[in-house]
Each structure stands twice: as C-alpha cells, then as structure tokens.
Enzyme design. Structure first.
Site, PDB file in Angstrom:
ATOM      1  N   LYS A 265       2.889   6.123  -6.983  1.00  0.00           N
ATOM      2  CA  LYS A 265       4.077   5.478  -6.424  1.00  0.00           C
ATOM      3  C   LYS A 265       4.017   4.005  -6.828  1.00  0.00           C
ATOM      4  O   LYS A 265       3.268   3.233  -6.236  1.00  0.00           O
ATOM      5  CB  LYS A 265       4.036   5.612  -4.903  1.00  0.00           C
ATOM      6  CG  LYS A 265       5.312   5.380  -4.087  1.00  0.00           C
ATOM      7  CD  LYS A 265       6.368   4.513  -4.517  1.00  0.00           C
ATOM      8  CE  LYS A 265       6.511   3.374  -3.509  1.00  0.00           C
ATOM      9  NZ  LYS A 265       7.206   2.214  -4.077  1.00  0.00           N
TER      10      LYS A 265
ATOM     11  N   GLU B  28      -8.004  -2.317  -2.354  1.00  0.00           N
ATOM     12  CA  GLU B  28      -8.237  -3.633  -2.945  1.00  0.00           C
ATOM     13  C   GLU B  28      -7.089  -4.496  -2.463  1.00  0.00           C
ATOM     14  O   GLU B  28      -5.946  -4.276  -2.870  1.00  0.00           O
ATOM     15  CB  GLU B  28      -8.271  -3.468  -4.472  1.00  0.00           C
ATOM     16  CG  GLU B  28      -9.055  -4.536  -5.181  1.00  0.00           C
ATOM     17  CD  GLU B  28      -8.132  -5.661  -5.596  1.00  0.00           C
ATOM     18  OE1 GLU B  28      -7.486  -5.476  -6.639  1.00  0.00           O
ATOM     19  OE2 GLU B  28      -8.056  -6.681  -4.884  1.00  0.00           O
TER      20      GLU B  28
ATOM     21  N   CYS C 165      -4.507 -10.929  -7.409  1.00  0.00           N
ATOM     22  CA  CYS C 165      -5.329 -10.960  -6.173  1.00  0.00           C
ATOM     23  C   CYS C 165      -6.588 -11.801  -6.371  1.00  0.00           C
ATOM     24  O   CYS C 165      -7.171 -12.279  -5.416  1.00  0.00           O
ATOM     25  CB  CYS C 165      -5.714  -9.540  -5.779  1.00  0.00           C
ATOM     26  SG  CYS C 165      -6.467  -8.640  -7.146  1.00  0.00           S
TER      27      CYS C 165
ATOM     28  N   GLU D 241      -2.929 -16.103   2.486  1.00  0.00           N
ATOM     29  CA  GLU D 241      -2.689 -15.845   1.056  1.00  0.00           C
ATOM     30  C   GLU D 241      -1.235 -16.197   0.720  1.00  0.00           C
ATOM     31  O   GLU D 241      -0.318 -15.724   1.392  1.00  0.00           O
ATOM     32  CB  GLU D 241      -2.953 -14.373   0.729  1.00  0.00           C
ATOM     33  CG  GLU D 241      -2.729 -14.035  -0.738  1.00  0.00           C
ATOM     34  CD  GLU D 241      -3.057 -12.591  -1.081  1.00  0.00           C
ATOM     35  OE1 GLU D 241      -2.510 -11.678  -0.437  1.00  0.00           O
ATOM     36  OE2 GLU D 241      -3.885 -12.379  -2.005  1.00  0.00           O
TER      37      GLU D 241
END
Ligand SMILES: O=C(O)C(=O)/C=C/C=C/O
Length: 502
Positions: free
Chosen positions: A194, A270, A304, A406
């Site tokens: 997906k 992750e 990331c 973040e």
C-alpha cells in the site's frame, strides 16, 4: 538518455494504467478502475494523474489471493529459485530505470539527479542484496551432549511468515518499498503493498516489473488508497494479514500497532526521528560542513535519517554556524529536470504548512533565523507548488518544541556544547532514537561517543552510507525491530527448531 518527463501519456499504454489512471495490481492482473482520487504535483500544484481508490472489497480480494498463492507453486520454490526470481526483478527494474526516475520525480518533485543516483538504483540493489542473502543462507545448527549423557543435533529451518502488509511512505517510495518487498519475497512470503496516496506511480511501475518478471500471481499485490479509514487501515487491521512492515510517522506506527494487537501480528516499524549531528572542534570542518549540509537538506529534509539538531563544540561554533548558513543560502532552486537542482518542494501543501508552522513556532520560541524561514517566490508555475526555503535556526535550548518534535523539512537548529559528555547527554535528550552523525578526527573519541548515543544508526564522518546487510532501524519512538541482512530474514520468516536425538 531520454529526458525524464512524467505524464499520463508516459504511463498510458503501460499495463499499469487505463486512461492515465493508476490501477491496483491483484492476483497477477491490473484491476478495472471505478473510484479514483487525484494525484497533485508538488511542483505546480496541478493534478497530474488519477489513482484507483482501494476499498474493502479490493483489500479483501488482495488478501485472499495472497493467501491462496502462499499454498500454490510459490510454496514449493527453493531459496535458490527465489534468489533467481529476485535477480530477474532487479534486471527488470534496471530496464525500467528511466520510467522509475520519471515516476518518482513526477510524484515527489525531487530532482532527477537524486532519483537517478539515490532512489532508483536502490531498487535493484535491494533485490540483489536479498537474492545473495537467501541463496547462501546457512542453517543454524548445534550438536549437544546434555548433562545426563544424551546427545542431540538441533537445526532451525526457515519458513515464510505468510501474507505481509507493506505500508510505505512518500519520501523515498521505490527505495523503501523494495527494501521491504525484496526480503519478504526472498523468504517465500506473499505481499500486499500500500503506497502512500502521494506517491502511487513508482509502485505501479514496480507492479509492471513484477508482471514482466513472471512473479507468480498473488505473490505481489498492489492496492492504492487515500487517507485514514481507507486501504491502509483496512489492510493493517485485516484478519488475513500475518505481519506488517511500516515506515512512516511514529503516531501512525502506534495506530497500526493497536490494530495489530488483536491478532498478535508481528510488526516491523521504522518511524520518526529527531536526529543529531555532533560536530567536535577537532573535526575536519570542510567535511563536517559538507556532510551536515547533505544530512540536513537532502530530499528537502524529508528523510527519516536527516539531521534536525546540530550540536557544535563551542570553539568552532561561530565558524561552523556561518559556513552552514552560507550553504543553506546557496542551495540551488530549479525545476526537477535541472541536474543542478538541490531545493525540492515538500510532498504536499499540507506538509509544507506543517513545516512552515515550525518555522513560525521557532521565532515565537525566540530562535534566531540565520537562513530561510519562509516560502520562495518564482514568478512561474512553481508558485503553485509546495516549495519552502532551506532554513537554519539557532538560539533555543533542548526543551524547545523545535528541538523535540520531528519537522521533516529542510531545516536544522544549531546549539553549542562544551564537552563530550554534554554533547552525548544533549543528543540523547529526545523521545526518538533513530540516527546520528559524529564529526571528529579523533578515532578514540568516535569509538567512545558513537555507542553512547541512543540511536539505531550512527555515522562517523559520513551520512546515509549504507551496507544493506547491517542492522537498520531505531529505538525509543523511532521504531521496533531492525531491517537489513539477516535482520530482515528473521522478521520475514518463522523458525522451526528440529531436535534429533543421536
Ligand atoms: O537506506 C535504507 O535502507 C532505508 O531504509 C532508508 C530509510 C529512509 C527513511 O526515510
């Protein structure tokens, strides 16, 4: 080499589309299209493609064909058979290199040069890495004499986990999808991918690649979907899924974990990061400035692993600050096809608004804006895109939200430190624990500091330098588990230990 230009025309005529609409790929065929959602270009803000919207029926069908395939011819393939198939897929990915570059660039607005050198080559590299790994995978075995004099041989055999949901983000779409699909197939699983609603194109080309490589039907499936409550959620909460691998935001990770809890599904996550760079006074400052410029601004900071907190030893703080600020100001704007382009748009206006809100929050928290801080104007179609200025901030403490949350954009905050312990302590003051960089010329210091950092990945005098066999992932809010090498094999297989008395 054909210039990369992504348009429905390019996709049209490929099996993955119908009337410039990207289709699901289930059970070895591209499905007819009914409901669709638009794909908007981050460069111009204009709609460039339509994408099939996956509903409950699409997901149910994908899960059942994937389960059926588990028990078909695919179950009788040997590791060597699967290694050969992975190598065929790698060859086909290389044959479609320019289409994949065009697809990634169209979806993300990233530069052609980055797509050609980072994103797309990793597609074939991921498949080759896991072909090599599974072909030569040793069995774990022991010979034992127990205290009461009995003797035994123990050996462990791997079997697939089953039907794996692969949910991937929009920042490095092909790299991350293949990073998960390759080991999953190597271990004999079947997958349902997906992709993010923002980046449907390269996943659709990947489905064409699978089709062309004659991957058995039902082994690789692709279901597109848009937003919450849609295909992504339907897939990760589906009773027929045996394991979930996800890369993306930590908040989404915990939502997936909640829905996986009922069925005790294995999860590999992750997730987010608030990665620190530690620049010591004894560092090669040229390398540290160049390396930190890369680790902050690559892919618009939408990786990331990117650095958002830069900790600099006080003796070199002013020089480093001025040089990094200059680098930020010199980042080159340009259209994606321009090989010199360095500044790329955010993936969407929504994400740009989020990043911009942190720029404003930083000034409210009292930060100094050394470079950037706003939105560029081009005087052309790019003004309709999601561009934002590369930004350098300073003046805040570790407790500031800008240093804790973040942002996932082309921005970093600089903070001085005096000694090693303070640098390590400041770097570890984070809910995240994904990646860090250490810039020093003192090899003893590098080996002393790196293991003390609460991060899954520490680069010394480098960044995003990858050995695909090494453990990759984060701790704390940055993830669960590790990918890479045998760590992927361990996640994508179940072990049966056989004990034979001798
Ligand atoms: O380099 C890799 O294998 C990888 O997984 C990179 C992930 C980046 C996420 O933003």
């Amino acid at each position: 080499m054909r210039a990369a230009r992504w348009s429905p025309e390019l996709m049209a005529g490929q099996p993955g589309t119908e009337r410039g609409v990207l289709r699901h790929y289930v059970g070895g065929r591209f499905l007819p299209v009914d409901a669709t959602f638009p794909k908007i270009s981050p460069v111009t803000g204009r709609m460039i493609l339509e994408v099939a919207e996956g509903d409950e029926e699409t997901v149910d069908t994908a899960v059942s064909v994937a389960r059926r395939a588990l028990h078909g011819p695919w179950a009788r393939t040997s590791p060597d058979d699967r290694a050969a198939l992975l190598r065929r897929i790698a060859d086909e990915l290389e044959r479609r290199h320019e289409d994949l570059v065009a697809a990634e660039v169209a979806d993300t607005g990233k530069s052609v040069s980055q797509a050609r050198t980072l994103d797309v080559p990793r597609g074939a590299a991921n498949f080759r890495a896991f072909a090599d790994l599974i072909a030569g995978a040793p069995l774990e075995a022991f010979q034992t004499t127990t205290a009461d004099g009995r003797r035994a041989l123990n050996y462990a055999v791997r079997r697939p986990v089953g039907v794996v949901a692969v949910v991937v983000p929009w920042n490095l779409p092909l790299l991350l999808t293949t990073w998960k699909v390759a080991p999953a197939l190597a271990c004999g699983n079947t997958v349902i991918v997906k992709p993010s609603e923002e980046t449907p194109s390269s996943a659709t080309v990947l489905a064409e690649v699978m089709d062309r490589a004659s991957v058995p039907e039902g082994v690789f499936n692709l279901v597109h979907g848009h937003g919450p409550g849609a295909a992504g959620e339907l897939l990760t909460s589906h009773a027929g899924i045996d394991a979930i691998t996800f890369t993306g935001e930590s908040g989404t990770g915990s939502a997936i974990m909640r829905s996986a809890a009922a069925g005790l599904k294995a999860v590999s996550f992750e997730l987010g990061g608030k990665n620190a760079a530690l620049v010591f006074a004894d560092a090669d400052l040229d390398a540290a400035v160049a390396g930190t410029t890369r680790s902050v601004f690559t892919n618009g900071g939408q990786v990331c692993l990117c650095t958002e907190r830069v900790l600099v030893q006080r003796a070199v703080f002013a020089e480093f600050r001025d040089r990094l600020t200059d680098q930020a100001r010199q980042q080159r704007y340009g259209w994606p096809a321009d090989p010199h382009t360095q500044v790329i748009p955010m993936i969407s206006h929504g994400h740009r608004d989020k990043v911009l809100s942190y720029y404003h929050l930083a000034t409210q928290e009292g930060a100094t804006v050394l470079a950037g801080g706003g939105v560029p104007t081009f005087g052309d179609d790019r003004d309709g895109g999601a561009y934002i200025q590369p930004t350098v901030l300073a003046g805040l403490g570790s407790d500031a939200r800008v240093n804790r949350e973040e942002i996932f954009g082309p921005v970093c905050h600089l903070q001085p430190f005096d000694d090693e312990d303070e640098a390590v302590q400041t770097a570890n003051e984070s809910d995240y624990g994904l990646a860090a960089t250490v810039w020093t010329s003192d090899v003893h210091r590098a080996h002393r500091v790196a293991p003390r950092l609460e991060a899954g990945l520490v680069w010394v005098n480098s960044w995003f330098l990858r050995d695909l066999r090494s453990p990759f992932g984060g701790m704390k809010a940055s993830g669960i588990g590790r990918e890479g090498g045998r760590h992927s094999l361990d996640f994508y297989s179940e072990l049966t230990n056989v004990c034979v008395e001798l």
